[in-house]
Design a protein around this motif. Sequence first.
Motif, PDB file in Angstrom:
ATOM      1  N   SER A   1     -31.917   9.649  14.816  1.00  0.00           N
ATOM      2  CA  SER A   1     -32.380   8.027  14.835  1.00  0.00           C
ATOM      3  C   SER A   1     -31.469   7.495  15.321  1.00  0.00           C
ATOM      4  CB  SER A   1     -31.292   7.932  12.692  1.00  0.00           C
ATOM      5  OG  SER A   1     -30.276   8.167  12.959  1.00  0.00           O
ATOM      6  N   THR A   2     -29.788   7.606  15.858  1.00  0.00           N
ATOM      7  CA  THR A   2     -29.028   6.376  16.405  1.00  0.00           C
ATOM      8  C   THR A   2     -29.390   6.730  18.372  1.00  0.00           C
ATOM      9  OG1 THR A   2     -27.184   6.720  14.718  1.00  0.00           O
ATOM     10  CG2 THR A   2     -26.839   6.404  17.156  1.00  0.00           C
ATOM     11  N   LEU A   3     -29.852   7.655  18.872  1.00  0.00           N
ATOM     12  CA  LEU A   3     -29.610   8.322  20.191  1.00  0.00           C
ATOM     13  C   LEU A   3     -30.769   8.849  20.321  1.00  0.00           C
ATOM     14  CD1 LEU A   3     -26.275  10.655  20.022  1.00  0.00           C
ATOM     15  CD2 LEU A   3     -26.699   7.545  20.786  1.00  0.00           C
ATOM     16  N   PHE A   4     -31.348   9.628  19.912  1.00  0.00           N
ATOM     17  CA  PHE A   4     -32.635   9.706  20.403  1.00  0.00           C
ATOM     18  C   PHE A   4     -33.815   9.554  19.889  1.00  0.00           C
ATOM     19  CE2 PHE A   4     -28.809  13.141  21.333  1.00  0.00           C
ATOM     20  CZ  PHE A   4     -28.973  12.959  22.705  1.00  0.00           C
ATOM     21  N   SER A   5     -34.538   8.950  19.811  1.00  0.00           N
ATOM     22  CA  SER A   5     -35.542   8.048  19.043  1.00  0.00           C
ATOM     23  C   SER A   5     -35.772   6.785  19.830  1.00  0.00           C
ATOM     24  CB  SER A   5     -35.821   6.836  17.341  1.00  0.00           C
ATOM     25  OG  SER A   5     -34.528   6.414  17.110  1.00  0.00           O
ATOM     26  N   ARG A   6     -37.265   6.929  20.120  1.00  0.00           N
ATOM     27  CA  ARG A   6     -37.791   5.500  20.908  1.00  0.00           C
ATOM     28  C   ARG A   6     -39.064   4.961  20.260  1.00  0.00           C
ATOM     29  NH1 ARG A   6     -38.361   7.438  26.274  1.00  0.00           N
ATOM     30  NH2 ARG A   6     -36.615   7.227  26.417  1.00  0.00           N
ATOM     31  N   ASP A   7     -39.159   3.381  19.773  1.00  0.00           N
ATOM     32  CA  ASP A   7     -41.192   3.947  19.271  1.00  0.00           C
ATOM     33  C   ASP A   7     -40.931   4.586  17.780  1.00  0.00           C
ATOM     34  OD1 ASP A   7     -41.476   1.462  20.806  1.00  0.00           O
ATOM     35  OD2 ASP A   7     -41.974   2.849  22.577  1.00  0.00           O
ATOM     36  N   GLY A   8     -40.280   4.825  17.300  1.00  0.00           N
ATOM     37  CA  GLY A   8     -40.019   5.638  16.007  1.00  0.00           C
ATOM     38  C   GLY A   8     -40.404   6.947  16.104  1.00  0.00           C
ATOM     39  N   HIS A   9     -40.320   7.286  17.706  1.00  0.00           N
ATOM     40  CA  HIS A   9     -41.025   8.137  17.273  1.00  0.00           C
ATOM     41  C   HIS A   9     -39.172   9.605  17.957  1.00  0.00           C
ATOM     42  CE1 HIS A   9     -44.988   8.302  16.653  1.00  0.00           C
ATOM     43  NE2 HIS A   9     -45.423   7.690  17.657  1.00  0.00           N
ATOM     44  N   GLY A  10     -39.131  10.888  17.582  1.00  0.00           N
ATOM     45  CA  GLY A  10     -37.898  11.232  18.110  1.00  0.00           C
ATOM     46  C   GLY A  10     -38.268  11.952  19.686  1.00  0.00           C
ATOM     47  N   LEU A  11     -36.782  12.290  20.897  1.00  0.00           N
ATOM     48  CA  LEU A  11     -37.476  12.627  22.084  1.00  0.00           C
ATOM     49  C   LEU A  11     -37.516  13.375  22.007  1.00  0.00           C
ATOM     50  CD1 LEU A  11     -35.340   9.015  23.316  1.00  0.00           C
ATOM     51  CD2 LEU A  11     -37.731   9.486  23.016  1.00  0.00           C
ATOM     52  N   THR A  12     -38.037  14.528  22.633  1.00  0.00           N
ATOM     53  CA  THR A  12     -37.657  16.048  23.473  1.00  0.00           C
ATOM     54  C   THR A  12     -37.347  15.882  24.593  1.00  0.00           C
ATOM     55  OG1 THR A  12     -40.101  16.141  24.188  1.00  0.00           O
ATOM     56  CG2 THR A  12     -39.259  15.981  21.434  1.00  0.00           C
ATOM     57  N   PHE A  13     -37.666  17.351  25.282  1.00  0.00           N
ATOM     58  CA  PHE A  13     -36.990  17.455  26.675  1.00  0.00           C
ATOM     59  C   PHE A  13     -38.382  16.816  27.646  1.00  0.00           C
ATOM     60  CE2 PHE A  13     -33.633  20.413  24.868  1.00  0.00           C
ATOM     61  CZ  PHE A  13     -33.166  20.558  25.434  1.00  0.00           C
ATOM     62  N   ALA A  14     -39.066  16.336  27.181  1.00  0.00           N
ATOM     63  CA  ALA A  14     -40.516  15.920  27.787  1.00  0.00           C
ATOM     64  C   ALA A  14     -40.119  14.027  28.056  1.00  0.00           C
ATOM     65  CB  ALA A  14     -41.927  15.880  26.941  1.00  0.00           C
TER      66      ALA A  14
END
Length: 453
Positions: free
Chosen positions: A167-180
């Motif tokens: 929630s603090t570092l690895f999300s964008r436009d409501g979605h969690g960031l992955t290795f992709a």
Amino acid sequence: MSWMSFRRFSICVLLIAPVLAGCTNKNVRFNDANVPLEQRVHNHTRASTVLERSRPASNHSGYFVGIAISGGGSRSANFAAAGLLQLQRIGLLQKADYLSSVSGGSLTAAYYCASDDQAWNPERVQTRMSHPFARDLIVKFLMPWTMATLFFTDYDRSDLLAESFQSTLFSRDGHGLTFADLRPDRPRLLINSTDLQSGRKFIFCDDSFDELNSDLAKYPLAWACAASAAVPVLLHQVTLRDYSTIFKQYRHFIDGGIADNLGIQSLVEVYDSQTQTAAAEHRPPPYPKGAIFIVIDAKTRFNAKLSDKGDIGFLESLEFGSGLTSTALLSRASSASMAELIVKYSPADTTAEVLRQHIADLEANGYLKTEDRDRRPVHIIHFALSQVNNLGKTPFQGFSESLDNIATYFNIDATDAYNLYQAADLLMKEKYEAILKPLVKELDGEQRITNDE
């Protein structure tokens, strides 16, 4: 509740919490089980240890440039961010091929590799890396519905921490960031953890996920960082399902600092493997000019500030005892990693006396120029927080001691975070800039560094 009281309370809660722990996995199957092994597709992300023949070294300088980031909770996350910003200022970060990280340092490494220039700026970096992740974990843990979920499901403490990271570092436009979501204009990322069963290092990378028949592109960065930072007892292991078999098997991962608290071994292995593979296939070496290894090390001396106490209570003894144990163990592991780097990959005819001198020089000066086994030059820069002790100029008396008191914890005081950025600035300007600027010029092709320099 004061900061110290909250910290002791949270440690106590986390020590009691193992009775409410399950095991869950976030990774997904890549190939169907009925697909023959030779026909299975492989992972292809920016977390790759193999350099494709069609893709030369990313900086095109002829050097392998690798940056390793140590563990140490929010202390490491902030000192690593400060160090990367300093490397960016002098033009070296932009030329890195790989970032290899451990524990708290993985937050900074993954955030940089997934962020664009707008997200990677001093204000946003300092704000996000000083976020009280441990407070998030404790607050959410104490919610009645969370405790019920922990008790009746596979949801665990590391999931709570990973959710705070996401929630603090690895999300964008409501979605969690992955290795992709790792950016192609950033270095390749290697997040290190430790396999709980074997005690060996585990890297979140294409090769490792190929072995598990799991799709790395869909795996969330936050959970990889949680695995890298999962200190035994305080946090639950992070679990991956092994999809290479039809039998229900799992792998469990904990803090990467147990295997290598600096993350340097992964970098050296990648450099050596790519170089030796090219030689075996009779191809030109991918890095004909050698390697530059930069280690950002948040290790400090331990200082429990007990001189004014006649006796200490149970929670204080747990806190200070665990702090001393982890600091001592990680310090020894870090020293061993640096020594192994020199001994294992030096030319075969290097004498023991020369190796001992190399190790002593690196420890004393924070810099060493040596050679790899093929006699290509190797520059090792140990950008260590502990080197502040050797600086003649500091902001105030007792500055070094104040750094020693910053805990390896996922909460950090604002003043402590500020002091870490000050320390990185001082170290770069007073000690390392004179070493690194010629290397930057060499990477830019402006000059050649001779063996006499």
